[in-house]
Write a protein that holds these residues in place. Structure first.
Motif, PDB file in Angstrom:
ATOM      1  N   VAL A 115       0.835  -1.204   0.000  1.00 32.64           N
ATOM      2  CA  VAL A 115       0.000   0.000   0.000  1.00 32.64           C
ATOM      3  C   VAL A 115       0.868   1.252   0.000  1.00 32.64           C
ATOM      4  CG1 VAL A 115      -1.757   1.287   1.265  1.00 32.64           C
ATOM      5  CG2 VAL A 115      -1.912  -1.208   1.120  1.00 32.64           C
ATOM      6  N   VAL A 116       1.896   1.286   0.856  1.00 30.47           N
ATOM      7  CA  VAL A 116       2.717   2.504   0.923  1.00 30.47           C
ATOM      8  C   VAL A 116       3.539   2.685  -0.352  1.00 30.47           C
ATOM      9  CG1 VAL A 116       2.810   2.476   3.442  1.00 30.47           C
ATOM     10  CG2 VAL A 116       4.642   1.392   2.149  1.00 30.47           C
ATOM     11  N   VAL A 117       3.991   1.584  -0.954  1.00 35.49           N
ATOM     12  CA  VAL A 117       4.725   1.691  -2.214  1.00 35.49           C
ATOM     13  C   VAL A 117       3.817   2.243  -3.307  1.00 35.49           C
ATOM     14  CG1 VAL A 117       5.816   0.359  -4.071  1.00 35.49           C
ATOM     15  CG2 VAL A 117       6.420  -0.094  -1.697  1.00 35.49           C
ATOM     16  N   ALA A 118       2.599   1.708  -3.406  1.00 41.66           N
ATOM     17  CA  ALA A 118       1.666   2.170  -4.431  1.00 41.66           C
ATOM     18  C   ALA A 118       1.244   3.614  -4.193  1.00 41.66           C
ATOM     19  CB  ALA A 118       0.436   1.260  -4.458  1.00 41.66           C
ATOM     20  N   ALA A 119       0.996   3.975  -2.928  1.00 40.00           N
ATOM     21  CA  ALA A 119       0.563   5.339  -2.611  1.00 40.00           C
ATOM     22  C   ALA A 119       1.682   6.348  -2.814  1.00 40.00           C
ATOM     23  CB  ALA A 119       0.039   5.402  -1.184  1.00 40.00           C
ATOM     24  N   ALA A 120       2.920   5.952  -2.537  1.00 41.02           N
ATOM     25  CA  ALA A 120       4.048   6.845  -2.763  1.00 41.02           C
ATOM     26  C   ALA A 120       4.231   7.117  -4.258  1.00 41.02           C
ATOM     27  CB  ALA A 120       5.327   6.249  -2.179  1.00 41.02           C
ATOM     28  N   GLU A 121       3.948   6.103  -5.081  1.00 40.89           N
ATOM     29  CA  GLU A 121       4.085   6.257  -6.531  1.00 40.89           C
ATOM     30  C   GLU A 121       2.894   6.995  -7.127  1.00 40.89           C
ATOM     31  OE1 GLU A 121       6.185   4.356  -8.995  1.00 40.89           O
ATOM     32  OE2 GLU A 121       7.642   3.867  -7.449  1.00 40.89           O
ATOM     33  N   HIS A 122       1.686   6.709  -6.631  1.00 34.16           N
ATOM     34  CA  HIS A 122       0.453   7.281  -7.182  1.00 34.16           C
ATOM     35  C   HIS A 122      -0.462   7.745  -6.041  1.00 34.16           C
ATOM     36  CE1 HIS A 122       1.413   5.902 -11.248  1.00 34.16           C
ATOM     37  NE2 HIS A 122       1.756   4.734 -10.710  1.00 34.16           N
ATOM     38  N   PRO A 123      -0.126   8.830  -5.378  1.00 33.89           N
ATOM     39  CA  PRO A 123      -0.937   9.285  -4.243  1.00 33.89           C
ATOM     40  C   PRO A 123      -2.380   9.600  -4.612  1.00 33.89           C
ATOM     41  CG  PRO A 123       0.640  10.966  -4.928  1.00 33.89           C
ATOM     42  CD  PRO A 123       1.016   9.719  -5.636  1.00 33.89           C
ATOM     43  N   GLU A 223      10.580   0.822   2.852  1.00 33.58           N
ATOM     44  CA  GLU A 223      11.069   1.831   3.783  1.00 33.58           C
ATOM     45  C   GLU A 223      11.196   3.196   3.114  1.00 33.58           C
ATOM     46  OE1 GLU A 223      14.021   1.730   7.482  1.00 33.58           O
ATOM     47  OE2 GLU A 223      15.042   1.369   5.573  1.00 33.58           O
ATOM     48  N   ALA A 224      11.748   3.246   1.909  1.00 33.30           N
ATOM     49  CA  ALA A 224      11.858   4.516   1.185  1.00 33.30           C
ATOM     50  C   ALA A 224      10.486   5.089   0.865  1.00 33.30           C
ATOM     51  CB  ALA A 224      12.668   4.313  -0.100  1.00 33.30           C
ATOM     52  N   SER A 225       9.515   4.225   0.646  1.00 37.50           N
ATOM     53  CA  SER A 225       8.157   4.690   0.327  1.00 37.50           C
ATOM     54  C   SER A 225       7.481   5.315   1.545  1.00 37.50           C
ATOM     55  CB  SER A 225       7.326   3.528  -0.216  1.00 37.50           C
ATOM     56  OG  SER A 225       7.848   3.064  -1.448  1.00 37.50           O
ATOM     57  N   TYR A 226       7.730   4.762   2.733  1.00 38.27           N
ATOM     58  CA  TYR A 226       7.215   5.404   3.944  1.00 38.27           C
ATOM     59  C   TYR A 226       7.742   6.839   4.032  1.00 38.27           C
ATOM     60  CZ  TYR A 226       5.412   1.111   6.192  1.00 38.27           C
ATOM     61  OH  TYR A 226       4.698  -0.014   6.517  1.00 38.27           O
ATOM     62  N   GLN A 227       8.981   7.039   3.667  1.00 34.89           N
ATOM     63  CA  GLN A 227       9.587   8.365   3.748  1.00 34.89           C
ATOM     64  C   GLN A 227       8.960   9.339   2.761  1.00 34.89           C
ATOM     65  OE1 GLN A 227      13.654   7.293   2.958  1.00 34.89           O
ATOM     66  NE2 GLN A 227      14.056   6.595   5.046  1.00 34.89           N
ATOM     67  N   ARG A 228       8.452   8.821   1.630  1.00 33.22           N
ATOM     68  CA  ARG A 228       7.922   9.686   0.571  1.00 33.22           C
ATOM     69  C   ARG A 228       6.412   9.855   0.607  1.00 33.22           C
ATOM     70  NH1 ARG A 228       8.137   8.183  -4.457  1.00 33.22           N
ATOM     71  NH2 ARG A 228       8.485   5.943  -4.157  1.00 33.22           N
TER      72      ARG A 228
END
Length: 288
Positions: A115-123, A223-228
């Protein structure tokens, strides 16, 4: 085969994907919130069924069994973070109702990574995110690298994997594992335990869990996606965690204003089951 009943009394529907059929259920009316269960030998939508029922009092809830779990198909597929990332997008689109372009999400444990990876890429595809006992950082950061692939090949190509799953799927082993996830094991319900055992008895039940055991389901980008992340995100932990790392998220929360952390008292890694009223109230307020 031991039959597996639906986890909730909702309206059933199917999501057809290239890898197989995903079983879903709809409850309530209003803005959609998508609920995603965790991965383990006995993972299924039953983990979030009580929460789904409570949230459906004010929302339209979509609850699914991930591919390889519950009542969904359990094909011999290339299980890994890439496959489940694709599955998430198929499920997200299927969950939307007319007039919606984004969906709120409640995810439990490892799938929070997707979820966080997808949301970081496409909020723009997501609304608010409530992540229960999330992983992908601290002590529970995985990389799904060469070692994981080697372990998985050994598990699948020898009899070791089937033997391992047979052990994990035993009733007393499931009971032992579930008791580790509760702060007070007395609160482990017999019906819930039985459902977890029954889901392990389905044809092909070993396939996705072996990928989980090998570490292939961890997304190295988490982890990087949580940051973004820019979507408002609530990280929910019990105060007696065993399989997540609340302290490991401290730096992420400090460095990203979109992240908020909250602790549910007298709960382990499944606060939505151990403290259902408090957890549902926290999520309901956050989503509102």
């Amino acid at each position: 085969m031991i039959s597996l009943p639906p986890p909730v009394a909702g309206v059933p529907f199917d999501v057809e994907t290239t890898a197989g059929r995903v079983a879903g259920y709809q409850l309530g009316e209003g803005r959609t919130v998508l609920l995603l269960h965790s991965f383990n030998a006995a993972g299924s939508a039953i983990e979030l069924a009580p929460l789904a029922t409570r949230l459906a009092e004010h929302r339209r809830v979509v609850l699914v069994d991930w591919l390889g779990f519950g009542i969904s198909d359990r094909p011999d597929a290339p299980y890994g973070w890439a496959l489940y990332g694709e599955q998430l997008e198929r499920i997200r689109v299927a969950a939307l109702q007319p007039g919606e372009s984004a969906v709120d999400v409640v995810a439990l444990s490892l799938p929070a990574q997707y979820v966080v990876v997808a949301a970081a890429e496409h909020p723009e595809r997501f609304g608010r995110l409530a992540l229960i006992s999330p992983t992908g950082f601290g002590r529970f950061k995985g990389n799904a690298g060469a070692n994981s692939r080697t372990i998985y090949r050994v598990l699948r190509r020898t009899g070791i994997g089937r033997l391992l799953f047979a052990v994990l799927a035993r009733r007393k082993v499931i009971r032992w594992f579930l008791r580790q996830t509760f702060a007070d094991p007395v609160k482990l319900g017999a019906d819930y335990e039985r459902y977890c055992w029954r889901t392990c008895q389905q044809p092909g039940a070993f396939r996705a869990p072996l990928a989980f055991v090998a570490g292939l389901l961890n997304d190295p980008r988490a982890e990087a996606s949580y940051q973004r992340l820019s979507n408002a995100t609530l990280l929910i932990f019990g105060d007696h965690p065993r399989f997540t790392d609340p302290e490991g998220v401290a730096a992420l929360v400090a460095g990203n204003d979109a992240l908020e952390r909250i602790t549910i008292e007298r709960a382990g890694d499944l606060p939505q089951l151990e403290q259902p009223d408090e957890t549902a109230a926290v999520i309901d307020r956050f989503l509102a």
